[in-house]
Design an enzyme around this catalytic site. Structure first.
Site, PDB file in Angstrom:
ATOM      1  N   ASP A 113     -15.485 -11.657  -4.734  1.00 38.16           N
ATOM      2  CA  ASP A 113     -17.183 -11.117  -3.947  1.00 38.16           C
ATOM      3  C   ASP A 113     -18.359 -10.113  -4.643  1.00 38.16           C
ATOM      4  O   ASP A 113     -18.662  -9.234  -3.630  1.00 38.16           O
ATOM      5  CB  ASP A 113     -17.297 -10.940  -2.450  1.00 38.16           C
ATOM      6  CG  ASP A 113     -18.202 -10.105  -2.013  1.00 38.16           C
ATOM      7  OD1 ASP A 113     -19.507 -11.115  -1.990  1.00 38.16           O
ATOM      8  OD2 ASP A 113     -18.311  -8.848  -1.269  1.00 38.16           O
ATOM      9  N   GLU A 116     -22.170  -5.654 -10.916  1.00 36.04           N
ATOM     10  CA  GLU A 116     -22.743  -6.450  -9.510  1.00 36.04           C
ATOM     11  C   GLU A 116     -23.634  -7.636 -10.255  1.00 36.04           C
ATOM     12  O   GLU A 116     -24.508  -7.930 -10.187  1.00 36.04           O
ATOM     13  CB  GLU A 116     -23.929  -4.990  -9.261  1.00 36.04           C
ATOM     14  CG  GLU A 116     -23.413  -4.224  -9.058  1.00 36.04           C
ATOM     15  CD  GLU A 116     -22.334  -4.091  -7.374  1.00 36.04           C
ATOM     16  OE1 GLU A 116     -22.558  -5.084  -6.994  1.00 36.04           O
ATOM     17  OE2 GLU A 116     -21.675  -3.000  -6.860  1.00 36.04           O
ATOM     18  N   ASP A 134       0.900  -0.839   0.113  1.00 37.30           N
ATOM     19  CA  ASP A 134       0.252   0.113  -0.033  1.00 37.30           C
ATOM     20  C   ASP A 134       0.894   1.266   0.019  1.00 37.30           C
ATOM     21  O   ASP A 134       1.648   1.349   0.705  1.00 37.30           O
ATOM     22  CB  ASP A 134      -0.463   0.234   0.794  1.00 37.30           C
ATOM     23  CG  ASP A 134      -1.863   1.203   1.266  1.00 37.30           C
ATOM     24  OD1 ASP A 134      -1.588   1.754   0.597  1.00 37.30           O
ATOM     25  OD2 ASP A 134      -3.020   0.838   2.133  1.00 37.30           O
ATOM     26  N   HIS A 180     -21.378  -9.863  -3.724  1.00 35.23           N
ATOM     27  CA  HIS A 180     -21.138  -8.514  -2.886  1.00 35.23           C
ATOM     28  C   HIS A 180     -22.010  -8.884  -2.170  1.00 35.23           C
ATOM     29  O   HIS A 180     -22.852  -7.657  -1.618  1.00 35.23           O
ATOM     30  CB  HIS A 180     -21.536  -7.078  -3.533  1.00 35.23           C
ATOM     31  CG  HIS A 180     -21.145  -6.117  -3.613  1.00 35.23           C
ATOM     32  ND1 HIS A 180     -21.009  -4.946  -4.238  1.00 35.23           N
ATOM     33  CD2 HIS A 180     -20.317  -5.484  -2.149  1.00 35.23           C
ATOM     34  CE1 HIS A 180     -20.731  -4.280  -3.552  1.00 35.23           C
ATOM     35  NE2 HIS A 180     -20.145  -4.783  -2.316  1.00 35.23           N
ATOM     36  N   ARG A 214     -13.342  -4.723  -5.180  1.00 34.77           N
ATOM     37  CA  ARG A 214     -13.802  -4.221  -6.480  1.00 34.77           C
ATOM     38  C   ARG A 214     -13.730  -4.543  -8.012  1.00 34.77           C
ATOM     39  O   ARG A 214     -11.962  -5.387  -7.400  1.00 34.77           O
ATOM     40  CB  ARG A 214     -13.817  -2.585  -6.770  1.00 34.77           C
ATOM     41  CG  ARG A 214     -15.244  -2.100  -5.592  1.00 34.77           C
ATOM     42  CD  ARG A 214     -16.696  -2.067  -5.840  1.00 34.77           C
ATOM     43  NE  ARG A 214     -17.055  -1.358  -4.872  1.00 34.77           N
ATOM     44  CZ  ARG A 214     -17.299  -1.588  -4.184  1.00 34.77           C
ATOM     45  NH1 ARG A 214     -17.275  -2.543  -3.400  1.00 34.77           N
ATOM     46  NH2 ARG A 214     -18.517  -0.673  -3.068  1.00 34.77           N
TER      47      ARG A 214
HETATM   48  N1  LIG Z   1     -17.680  -6.953  -0.091  1.00 33.34           N
HETATM   49  C1  LIG Z   1     -18.394  -5.706   0.177  1.00 33.34           C
HETATM   50  O1  LIG Z   1     -19.117  -5.425   0.242  1.00 33.34           O
HETATM   51  C2  LIG Z   1     -17.054  -4.267   0.617  1.00 33.34           C
HETATM   52  C3  LIG Z   1     -18.034  -3.661   1.929  1.00 33.34           C
HETATM   53  C4  LIG Z   1     -16.676  -2.415   1.659  1.00 33.34           C
HETATM   54  C5  LIG Z   1     -15.921  -2.176   1.283  1.00 33.34           C
HETATM   55  N2  LIG Z   1     -15.552  -2.870   0.143  1.00 33.34           N
HETATM   56  C6  LIG Z   1     -14.189  -2.199  -0.801  1.00 33.34           C
HETATM   57  O2  LIG Z   1     -12.930  -3.073   0.439  1.00 33.34           O
HETATM   58  C7  LIG Z   1     -11.795  -2.191  -0.046  1.00 33.34           C
HETATM   59  C8  LIG Z   1     -11.541  -1.221   0.788  1.00 33.34           C
HETATM   60  O3  LIG Z   1     -12.172  -1.168   1.727  1.00 33.34           O
HETATM   61  P1  LIG Z   1     -12.052  -0.114   2.850  1.00 33.34           P
HETATM   62  O4  LIG Z   1     -12.877  -0.302   4.094  1.00 33.34           O
HETATM   63  O5  LIG Z   1     -10.889  -0.776   3.478  1.00 33.34           O
HETATM   64  O6  LIG Z   1     -11.357   1.138   2.387  1.00 33.34           O
HETATM   65  P2  LIG Z   1     -10.289   2.139   2.764  1.00 33.34           P
HETATM   66  O7  LIG Z   1     -10.281   3.081   1.944  1.00 33.34           O
HETATM   67  O8  LIG Z   1     -10.218   1.623   4.677  1.00 33.34           O
HETATM   68  O9  LIG Z   1      -8.673   1.338   2.009  1.00 33.34           O
HETATM   69  C9  LIG Z   1      -8.272   1.451   1.253  1.00 33.34           C
HETATM   70  C10 LIG Z   1      -7.295   1.108   0.665  1.00 33.34           C
HETATM   71  O10 LIG Z   1      -6.065   1.003  -0.509  1.00 33.34           O
HETATM   72  C11 LIG Z   1      -5.089   1.842  -0.275  1.00 33.34           C
HETATM   73  N3  LIG Z   1      -4.453   2.142  -1.375  1.00 33.34           N
HETATM   74  C12 LIG Z   1      -4.746   3.284  -2.425  1.00 33.34           C
HETATM   75  N4  LIG Z   1      -4.076   3.289  -3.786  1.00 33.34           N
HETATM   76  C13 LIG Z   1      -3.212   1.907  -3.440  1.00 33.34           C
HETATM   77  C14 LIG Z   1      -2.755   0.743  -4.750  1.00 33.34           C
HETATM   78  N5  LIG Z   1      -2.653   1.665  -5.488  1.00 33.34           N
HETATM   79  N6  LIG Z   1      -1.815   0.173  -4.830  1.00 33.34           N
HETATM   80  C15 LIG Z   1      -1.949  -0.925  -2.845  1.00 33.34           C
HETATM   81  N7  LIG Z   1      -3.222   0.036  -1.887  1.00 33.34           N
HETATM   82  C16 LIG Z   1      -3.648   1.266  -2.567  1.00 33.34           C
HETATM   83  C17 LIG Z   1      -4.804   2.944   0.292  1.00 33.34           C
HETATM   84  O11 LIG Z   1      -3.511   3.468   0.557  1.00 33.34           O
HETATM   85  C18 LIG Z   1      -5.973   2.561   1.312  1.00 33.34           C
HETATM   86  O12 LIG Z   1      -4.607   2.554   2.741  1.00 33.34           O
HETATM   87  C19 LIG Z   1     -12.468  -1.059  -1.091  1.00 33.34           C
HETATM   88  O13 LIG Z   1     -12.341  -1.167  -2.645  1.00 33.34           O
HETATM   89  C20 LIG Z   1     -14.066  -1.231  -0.804  1.00 33.34           C
HETATM   90  O14 LIG Z   1     -14.856  -0.510  -2.107  1.00 33.34           O
HETATM   91  C21 LIG Z   1     -15.926  -3.858  -0.149  1.00 33.34           C
END
Ligand SMILES: NC(=O)c1ccc[n+]([C@@H]2O[C@H](COP(=O)([O-])OP(=O)(O)OC[C@H]3O[C@@H](n4cnc5c(N)ncnc54)[C@H](O)[C@@H]3O)[C@@H](O)[C@H]2O)c1
Length: 325
Positions: A262, A267, A185, A286, A238
């Site tokens: 997931d 979707e 990250d 999802h 995603r």
């Molecule tokens: N499946 C689901 O139902 C569900 C639910 C919630 C979140 N999500 C997804 O999970 C993911 C994480 O969510 P979160 O709440 O932890 O978000 P968050 O914003 O807390 O964390 C995202 C992380 O991605 C990092 N990042 C940015 N650019 C990057 C890169 N080039 N390489 C690696 N890391 C990088 C950021 O620094 C951050 O730490 C998101 O894609 C979100 O959409 C999915």
């Protein structure tokens, strides 16, 4: 504030957060999640409902808080999401309306599903369940022990791509399973690896980055080629983070050991999509965040934020603090 606020809540709300909100405001509670067919208000519908209820606080999960909603004299908007992308924050800010969000509300939920998918892929849980149900325990003249051997997760290396709320909630769980956990990250000080090094070392690659122009399609043919033979790929973030055609090719060629997914672009995964017929792939629609705890967490975050706002404070989860200055 002199008058007791009135809050229209169309998000599912529960627990301590619901109790607190009811202490702070008169609450009209009509959550979308109890509606069938699905009811997501567009901005005109939401504005009409807020006016009809005489509310000056609105708490939503997916309804659109844009245009006419922000012409109303609102005291606060609560968006029960980490990223309040259903709210026109710029317009709210221009009108001096504070917007609260719910960061990390579903981190534990998504981390648990990540672990579930990882076990399901690695131990062939869905395939094994199907064999039992179909009376095929001795499929093709073999016993299950011949078909279902796998390397245990303990002692293997997991590579997390993205170390935000979900990545961190996944890290301690996988460490608890006895895995060595490495992470990539660019924005996290405690991330350990470049993406290339992580892909080369990890037995499991698990996606937890947000979608940005930089991360979109970040796992493509070259990245799948760099992964170890038989690696397991899990994406509970995603689908836009990977190239789905390249994922299919890596699975078809047998270099990738399996995948747990997931999320699908739009979707939806067509029933004739090649991933549907792969027995080393586990697919969920999802549902990562779908826990009652997620609802309790966002309820508490929004109610706490509202309490601070009404008391003249500046909550951490206020998206547009400039409205208070
Ligand atoms: N499946 C689901 O139902 C569900 C639910 C919630 C979140 N999500 C997804 O999970 C993911 C994480 O969510 P979160 O709440 O932890 O978000 P968050 O914003 O807390 O964390 C995202 C992380 O991605 C990092 N990042 C940015 N650019 C990057 C890169 N080039 N390489 C690696 N890391 C990088 C950021 O620094 C951050 O730490 C998101 O894609 C979100 O959409 C999915």
């Amino acid at each position: 504030m002199a008058d007791r606020p009135k809050a229209l809540v169309t998000a599912p709300f529960r627990g301590e957060g619901l109790d607190k909100l009811e202490q702070l405001a008169d609450v009209v509670y009509d959550p979308w999640i109890e509606q069938q067919p699905l009811r997501i208000y567009n901005s005109a519908q939401l504005a009409e409902r807020i006016e009809r209820e005489g509310a000056n606080v609105v708490v939503v999960e997916s309804d659109s808080v844009k245009g006419p909603v922000l012409d109303l004299p609102l005291v606060a908007v609560g968006s029960c999401r980490g990223d309040p992308n259903n709210v026109d924050v710029a317009a709210a800010t221009a009108r001096g309306i504070p917007v609260l969000r719910a960061p990390g509300r579903n981190a534990d939920a998504v981390a648990e599903l990540t672990v579930a998918l990882l076990f399901a892929v690695n131990r062939g849980v869905v395939r094994a369940d199907r064999d039992v149900r179909e009376g095929e325990i001795y499929r093709d003249g073999t016993i299950p022990y011949q078909r279902f051997r796998a390397w245990q997760l303990a002692g293997r290396t997991a590579g997390l791509v993205g170390l935000g709320a979900v990545g961190r909630a996944t890290r301690w769980r996988l460490e608890g399973l006895g895995m060595r956990v490495i992470a990539h990250d660019p924005y996290a000080d405690d991330a350990t690896h470049s993406l290339d090094d992580l892909l080369a070392e990890a037995d499991v690659v698990s996606m937890h980055a947000m979608v940005t122009p930089e991360t979109q399609g970040m796992i493509s043919a070259a990245q799948f080629a760099r992964m170890k033979d038989d690696a397991v790929y899990v994406n509970t973030a995603r689908a836009m983070l990977h190239d789905t055609d390249a994922l299919v090719r890596a699975l078809e060629s047998g270099t990738l050991g399996g995948a747990g997914l997931d999320h699908f672009e739009g979707e939806h995964l067509p029933t004739d999509h090649p991933l549907q017929s792969m027995s080393n792939v586990v697919l969920t629609p999802h549902i990562g965040g779908a826990t009652y705890d997620t609802e309790a967490n966002h309820s508490k975050l929004i109610a706490d934020g509202l309490e601070q706002l009404l008391g003249g404070g500046k909550p951490d989860n206020l998206v547009n603090p400039e409205v208070l200055s």
